[in-house]
Every structure is written in structure tokens, then in C-alpha cells.
Design a protein around this motif. Structure first.
Motif, PDB file in Angstrom:
ATOM      1  N   HIS A   7       0.825  -1.213   0.000  1.00  0.00           N
ATOM      2  CA  HIS A   7       0.000   0.000   0.000  1.00  0.00           C
ATOM      3  C   HIS A   7       0.859   1.263   0.000  1.00  0.00           C
ATOM      4  O   HIS A   7       0.559   2.224  -0.710  1.00  0.00           O
ATOM      5  N   SER A   8       1.922   1.273   0.794  1.00  0.00           N
ATOM      6  CA  SER A   8       2.762   2.462   0.853  1.00  0.00           C
ATOM      7  C   SER A   8       3.485   2.678  -0.474  1.00  0.00           C
ATOM      8  O   SER A   8       3.630   3.806  -0.936  1.00  0.00           O
ATOM      9  N   TRP A   9       3.933   1.613  -1.124  1.00  0.00           N
ATOM     10  CA  TRP A   9       4.593   1.744  -2.423  1.00  0.00           C
ATOM     11  C   TRP A   9       3.609   2.234  -3.475  1.00  0.00           C
ATOM     12  O   TRP A   9       3.959   3.043  -4.331  1.00  0.00           O
ATOM     13  N   TRP A  10       2.394   1.759  -3.406  1.00  0.00           N
ATOM     14  CA  TRP A  10       1.373   2.169  -4.362  1.00  0.00           C
ATOM     15  C   TRP A  10       1.106   3.673  -4.253  1.00  0.00           C
ATOM     16  O   TRP A  10       1.081   4.390  -5.245  1.00  0.00           O
ATOM     17  N   HIS A  11       0.950   4.162  -3.031  1.00  0.00           N
ATOM     18  CA  HIS A  11       0.681   5.583  -2.820  1.00  0.00           C
ATOM     19  C   HIS A  11       1.894   6.445  -3.158  1.00  0.00           C
ATOM     20  O   HIS A  11       1.749   7.542  -3.691  1.00  0.00           O
ATOM     21  N   MET A  12       3.075   5.949  -2.856  1.00  0.00           N
ATOM     22  CA  MET A  12       4.283   6.694  -3.206  1.00  0.00           C
ATOM     23  C   MET A  12       4.422   6.801  -4.724  1.00  0.00           C
ATOM     24  O   MET A  12       4.834   7.836  -5.243  1.00  0.00           O
ATOM     25  N   GLY A  13       4.079   5.755  -5.432  1.00  0.00           N
ATOM     26  CA  GLY A  13       4.143   5.779  -6.893  1.00  0.00           C
ATOM     27  C   GLY A  13       3.220   6.825  -7.475  1.00  0.00           C
ATOM     28  O   GLY A  13       3.598   7.576  -8.370  1.00  0.00           O
ATOM     29  N   TRP A  14       2.012   6.883  -6.956  1.00  0.00           N
ATOM     30  CA  TRP A  14       1.070   7.901  -7.437  1.00  0.00           C
ATOM     31  C   TRP A  14       1.542   9.303  -7.089  1.00  0.00           C
ATOM     32  O   TRP A  14       1.365  10.256  -7.856  1.00  0.00           O
ATOM     33  N   MET A  15       2.137   9.459  -5.918  1.00  0.00           N
ATOM     34  CA  MET A  15       2.633  10.775  -5.518  1.00  0.00           C
ATOM     35  C   MET A  15       3.775  11.210  -6.430  1.00  0.00           C
ATOM     36  O   MET A  15       3.828  12.356  -6.861  1.00  0.00           O
ATOM     37  N   TRP A  16       4.692  10.303  -6.752  1.00  0.00           N
ATOM     38  CA  TRP A  16       5.788  10.630  -7.666  1.00  0.00           C
ATOM     39  C   TRP A  16       5.242  10.995  -9.044  1.00  0.00           C
ATOM     40  O   TRP A  16       5.699  11.956  -9.660  1.00  0.00           O
ATOM     41  N   LEU A  17       4.274  10.235  -9.517  1.00  0.00           N
ATOM     42  CA  LEU A  17       3.672  10.519 -10.815  1.00  0.00           C
ATOM     43  C   LEU A  17       3.014  11.903 -10.813  1.00  0.00           C
ATOM     44  O   LEU A  17       3.162  12.671 -11.761  1.00  0.00           O
ATOM     45  N   PHE A  18       2.330  12.228  -9.746  1.00  0.00           N
ATOM     46  CA  PHE A  18       1.696  13.538  -9.611  1.00  0.00           C
ATOM     47  C   PHE A  18       2.725  14.660  -9.704  1.00  0.00           C
ATOM     48  O   PHE A  18       2.536  15.629 -10.444  1.00  0.00           O
TER      49      PHE A  18
END
Length: 73
Positions: A7-18
Motif C-alpha cells: 500500500h505504501s509503495w502504491w501511494h508513493m508511486g502515485w505521488m511521484w507521478l503527480f
């Protein structure tokens, strides 16, 4: 929701993409308002450079005319 596991990797990925998309959009906006374009007119720019070199005295009249003829072919 715990912040560990995938879950933390998933959210970090979206944050980086943003953030990456935000920076790209910001760069594109700055380039649009600064008057710079990614599409260049190679014929006009080459002839302009040649004219400037001739005006500065970096090349003589014969070389200018010869290179201008070559560019226009």
C-alpha cells in the motif's frame, strides 16, 4: 489503513507521478509564455546565422553567396 507493505509503495508511486506530471506541465507553460517553441524553422535559422556571420565579417561575400546557394538547394 496501515502505511506499510504494498500500500505504501502504491501511494508513493502515485505521488511521484503527480509531482513529475506537475513539473512537466509547469515547464510547458513557461516555454509557451516565453515564446520559445520546440518547432524550429531550420531554413530560416540557417540563413539567419549565415547573415549574422557575414554582417560580423566572419565570412567574405564570396563565401556568403556560395553557402547561401548551397542552403537553398
Amino acid at each position: 489503513m496501515p502505511w506499510y507493505g504494498w500500500h505504501s509503495w502504491w501511494h508513493m508511486g502515485w505521488m511521484w507521478l503527480f509531482w513529475i506530471l506537475g513539473i512537466v506541465v509547469l515547464i510547458l507553460i513557461i516555454r509557451a509564455f516565453s515564446g520559445q517553441s520546440s518547432q524550429a524553422n531550420p531554413r530560416g535559422s540557417a540563413e539567419e546565422i549565415l547573415r549574422k556571420r557575414y554582417a560580423r565579417g566572419a565570412i567574405d561575400k564570396h563565401e556568403y553567396e556560395q553557402r547561401l546557394t548551397d542552403l537553398r538547394r
